[in-house]
Design a protein around this motif. Sequence first.
Motif, PDB file in Angstrom:
ATOM      1  N   GLU A  82       0.847  -1.198   0.000  1.00 13.94           N
ATOM      2  CA  GLU A  82       0.000   0.000   0.000  1.00 13.94           C
ATOM      3  C   GLU A  82       0.882   1.246   0.000  1.00 13.94           C
ATOM      4  O   GLU A  82       1.659   1.479   0.926  1.00 13.94           O
ATOM      5  N   VAL A  83       0.748   2.052  -1.056  1.00 15.10           N
ATOM      6  CA  VAL A  83       1.525   3.279  -1.165  1.00 15.10           C
ATOM      7  C   VAL A  83       0.602   4.432  -1.546  1.00 15.10           C
ATOM      8  O   VAL A  83      -0.503   4.219  -2.057  1.00 15.10           O
ATOM      9  N   ASP A  84       1.072   5.635  -1.308  1.00 16.55           N
ATOM     10  CA  ASP A  84       0.348   6.832  -1.710  1.00 16.55           C
ATOM     11  C   ASP A  84       0.960   7.397  -2.983  1.00 16.55           C
ATOM     12  O   ASP A  84       2.080   7.039  -3.366  1.00 16.55           O
ATOM     13  N   ALA A  85       0.245   8.302  -3.616  1.00 17.78           N
ATOM     14  CA  ALA A  85       0.695   8.827  -4.905  1.00 17.78           C
ATOM     15  C   ALA A  85       2.001   9.601  -4.797  1.00 17.78           C
ATOM     16  O   ALA A  85       2.735   9.713  -5.784  1.00 17.78           O
ATOM     17  N   ASP A  86       2.317  10.120  -3.620  1.00 16.90           N
ATOM     18  CA  ASP A  86       3.570  10.865  -3.461  1.00 16.90           C
ATOM     19  C   ASP A  86       4.719   9.976  -3.000  1.00 16.90           C
ATOM     20  O   ASP A  86       5.774  10.471  -2.597  1.00 16.90           O
ATOM     21  N   GLU A  87       4.529   8.656  -3.081  1.00  9.83           N
ATOM     22  CA  GLU A  87       5.554   7.699  -2.690  1.00  9.83           C
ATOM     23  C   GLU A  87       6.043   6.909  -3.902  1.00  9.83           C
ATOM     24  O   GLU A  87       5.268   6.613  -4.815  1.00  9.83           O
ATOM     25  N   ARG A  88       7.320   6.554  -3.883  1.00 12.12           N
ATOM     26  CA  ARG A  88       7.929   5.784  -4.963  1.00 12.12           C
ATOM     27  C   ARG A  88       8.622   4.567  -4.352  1.00 12.12           C
ATOM     28  O   ARG A  88       9.389   4.697  -3.396  1.00 12.12           O
ATOM     29  N   VAL A  89       8.379   3.405  -4.926  1.00  9.70           N
ATOM     30  CA  VAL A  89       9.055   2.191  -4.482  1.00  9.70           C
ATOM     31  C   VAL A  89      10.431   2.162  -5.138  1.00  9.70           C
ATOM     32  O   VAL A  89      10.536   2.144  -6.369  1.00  9.70           O
ATOM     33  N   LYS A 105       6.324 -14.886   6.704  1.00 10.37           N
ATOM     34  CA  LYS A 105       5.319 -15.384   7.627  1.00 10.37           C
ATOM     35  C   LYS A 105       4.094 -14.477   7.597  1.00 10.37           C
ATOM     36  O   LYS A 105       4.192 -13.290   7.268  1.00 10.37           O
ATOM     37  N   PHE A 106       2.949 -15.026   7.959  1.00 13.37           N
ATOM     38  CA  PHE A 106       1.735 -14.223   7.982  1.00 13.37           C
ATOM     39  C   PHE A 106       1.946 -13.025   8.897  1.00 13.37           C
ATOM     40  O   PHE A 106       2.401 -13.160  10.035  1.00 13.37           O
ATOM     41  N   GLY A 107       1.585 -11.857   8.412  1.00 10.96           N
ATOM     42  CA  GLY A 107       1.743 -10.644   9.198  1.00 10.96           C
ATOM     43  C   GLY A 107       2.031  -9.460   8.299  1.00 10.96           C
ATOM     44  O   GLY A 107       1.396  -9.313   7.245  1.00 10.96           O
ATOM     45  N   TYR A 108       3.007  -8.655   8.670  1.00 15.58           N
ATOM     46  CA  TYR A 108       3.269  -7.421   7.937  1.00 15.58           C
ATOM     47  C   TYR A 108       4.740  -7.052   8.044  1.00 15.58           C
ATOM     48  O   TYR A 108       5.462  -7.520   8.923  1.00 15.58           O
ATOM     49  N   PHE A 109       5.183  -6.202   7.105  1.00 18.29           N
ATOM     50  CA  PHE A 109       6.561  -5.723   7.069  1.00 18.29           C
ATOM     51  C   PHE A 109       6.600  -4.219   7.311  1.00 18.29           C
ATOM     52  O   PHE A 109       5.870  -3.460   6.662  1.00 18.29           O
ATOM     53  N   GLN A 110       7.456  -3.790   8.231  1.00 21.38           N
ATOM     54  CA  GLN A 110       7.769  -2.376   8.379  1.00 21.38           C
ATOM     55  C   GLN A 110       8.749  -1.998   7.271  1.00 21.38           C
ATOM     56  O   GLN A 110       9.793  -2.618   7.115  1.00 21.38           O
ATOM     57  N   VAL A 111       8.378  -0.977   6.503  1.00 19.68           N
ATOM     58  CA  VAL A 111       9.205  -0.526   5.387  1.00 19.68           C
ATOM     59  C   VAL A 111       9.787   0.840   5.730  1.00 19.68           C
ATOM     60  O   VAL A 111       9.040   1.753   6.091  1.00 19.68           O
ATOM     61  N   PRO A 112      11.104   1.015   5.639  1.00 22.58           N
ATOM     62  CA  PRO A 112      11.690   2.330   5.943  1.00 22.58           C
ATOM     63  C   PRO A 112      11.276   3.379   4.929  1.00 22.58           C
ATOM     64  O   PRO A 112      11.030   3.072   3.760  1.00 22.58           O
ATOM     65  N   PHE A 113      11.203   4.634   5.389  1.00 22.06           N
ATOM     66  CA  PHE A 113      10.837   5.763   4.541  1.00 22.06           C
ATOM     67  C   PHE A 113      11.989   6.750   4.455  1.00 22.06           C
ATOM     68  O   PHE A 113      12.625   7.058   5.467  1.00 22.06           O
ATOM     69  N   HIS A 114      12.227   7.243   3.241  1.00 21.33           N
ATOM     70  CA  HIS A 114      13.105   8.384   3.029  1.00 21.33           C
ATOM     71  C   HIS A 114      12.211   9.557   2.641  1.00 21.33           C
ATOM     72  O   HIS A 114      11.600   9.554   1.561  1.00 21.33           O
ATOM     73  N   PHE A 163      10.640  -6.977   8.954  1.00 23.88           N
ATOM     74  CA  PHE A 163      11.286  -5.731   8.570  1.00 23.88           C
ATOM     75  C   PHE A 163      11.950  -5.862   7.200  1.00 23.88           C
ATOM     76  O   PHE A 163      12.526  -6.909   6.871  1.00 23.88           O
ATOM     77  N   LEU A 164      11.848  -4.789   6.423  1.00 21.07           N
ATOM     78  CA  LEU A 164      12.588  -4.668   5.181  1.00 21.07           C
ATOM     79  C   LEU A 164      13.654  -3.583   5.358  1.00 21.07           C
ATOM     80  O   LEU A 164      13.545  -2.727   6.238  1.00 21.07           O
ATOM     81  N   THR A 165      14.661  -3.606   4.509  1.00 24.14           N
ATOM     82  CA  THR A 165      15.777  -2.668   4.646  1.00 24.14           C
ATOM     83  C   THR A 165      15.792  -1.586   3.587  1.00 24.14           C
ATOM     84  O   THR A 165      16.337  -0.501   3.811  1.00 24.14           O
ATOM     85  N   GLN A 166      15.189  -1.846   2.419  1.00 22.00           N
ATOM     86  CA  GLN A 166      15.203  -0.866   1.333  1.00 22.00           C
ATOM     87  C   GLN A 166      14.014   0.087   1.470  1.00 22.00           C
ATOM     88  O   GLN A 166      12.941  -0.306   1.929  1.00 22.00           O
ATOM     89  N   PRO A 167      14.162   1.346   1.043  1.00 20.65           N
ATOM     90  CA  PRO A 167      13.155   2.363   1.385  1.00 20.65           C
ATOM     91  C   PRO A 167      12.077   2.598   0.336  1.00 20.65           C
ATOM     92  O   PRO A 167      12.246   2.319  -0.854  1.00 20.65           O
ATOM     93  N   ILE A 168      10.979   3.160   0.825  1.00 21.45           N
ATOM     94  CA  ILE A 168      10.033   3.895  -0.011  1.00 21.45           C
ATOM     95  C   ILE A 168      10.480   5.353  -0.008  1.00 21.45           C
ATOM     96  O   ILE A 168      10.808   5.913   1.040  1.00 21.45           O
ATOM     97  N   LEU A 169      10.517   5.965  -1.189  1.00 19.74           N
ATOM     98  CA  LEU A 169      10.910   7.363  -1.320  1.00 19.74           C
ATOM     99  C   LEU A 169       9.646   8.216  -1.262  1.00 19.74           C
ATOM    100  O   LEU A 169       8.778   8.119  -2.132  1.00 19.74           O
ATOM    101  N   HIS A 170       9.549   9.024  -0.222  1.00 22.53           N
ATOM    102  CA  HIS A 170       8.323   9.774   0.049  1.00 22.53           C
ATOM    103  C   HIS A 170       8.553  11.254  -0.219  1.00 22.53           C
ATOM    104  O   HIS A 170       9.284  11.919   0.514  1.00 22.53           O
ATOM    105  N   HIS A 171       7.929  11.765  -1.269  1.00 25.77           N
ATOM    106  CA  HIS A 171       8.025  13.185  -1.601  1.00 25.77           C
ATOM    107  C   HIS A 171       6.901  13.913  -0.866  1.00 25.77           C
ATOM    108  O   HIS A 171       5.878  14.277  -1.443  1.00 25.77           O
TER     109      HIS A 171
END
Length: 258
Positions: A82-89, A105-114, A163-171
């Motif tokens: 799930e991302v917003d329009a001002d975010e880039r994977v 595993k069933f659950g969710y990942f925390q994704v870092p933001f820049h 947890f993931l290590t690579q970021p979503i780029l959030h403008h």
Amino acid sequence: MTSAAPKLSALVVAHNEEAQLAACLETLRFADEIVVVLDRCTDRSREIASGYGAKLLEGAWPLEGERRNTGITACAGDWILEVDADERVSEGLAHEIRAVLPQAKFGYFQVPFHNYVGDRLIRYGWGASWGVNSKAALFAKSAKHWGDQRVHPSLVLKGERQFLTQPILHHIDRNISDMIRRLDRYTTARAMDLRDKRARGEDIGTFGANVRRIFSRFHKCYIGRKGYREGQYGFLIALMAGLYPILSYLKANLEKEG
């Protein structure tokens, strides 16, 4: 026989995002499907999303959580990004997601933001409802549910936190004026939530308590989250975070609804 790889859906919720939507969707081509929720769009957002072969849901949802939950339900994937329009994977995140999902595993990942203001990457000072350093952007289909608030809705998360290590780029903001306009939108929506709480007989706090929060939230962002390392930008972000609750409270009390 090996089992099939989990199917990944990419979800974007948009309201008149023609300026940013194409750049966002371009980074989601690696997903098995793209779902775009078009909330009261009057610009070219529909045309842009259609050009990427997205599954479209069009309508009007007054509550942020409601429209996000509608989009989640419409996704066919085993996992949802799930991302917003001002975010880039980022390219690195796309590769990382594909690599981890078969063993996830069933659950969710925390994704870092820049987080970017204009072209400036700002790493420190975010928080107190004014930006995040990470969020649960990748999750199994039934592992995430949004609350019914208009802004910053609550979250119910199920399963294991990963947890993931690579970021979503959030403008997040183009400039200071954009940041001020965001503060106006957020506080107007929050004021409506406060009026709803008061109508249900719930406490919405006091003027004095919200004045004190100016200083506690500023301290949290500027000192606790090291906003001082960003110079004047760090001061500005802490100031916006501090003003958010008192402006919401004043709007709820002094302005007419709507």
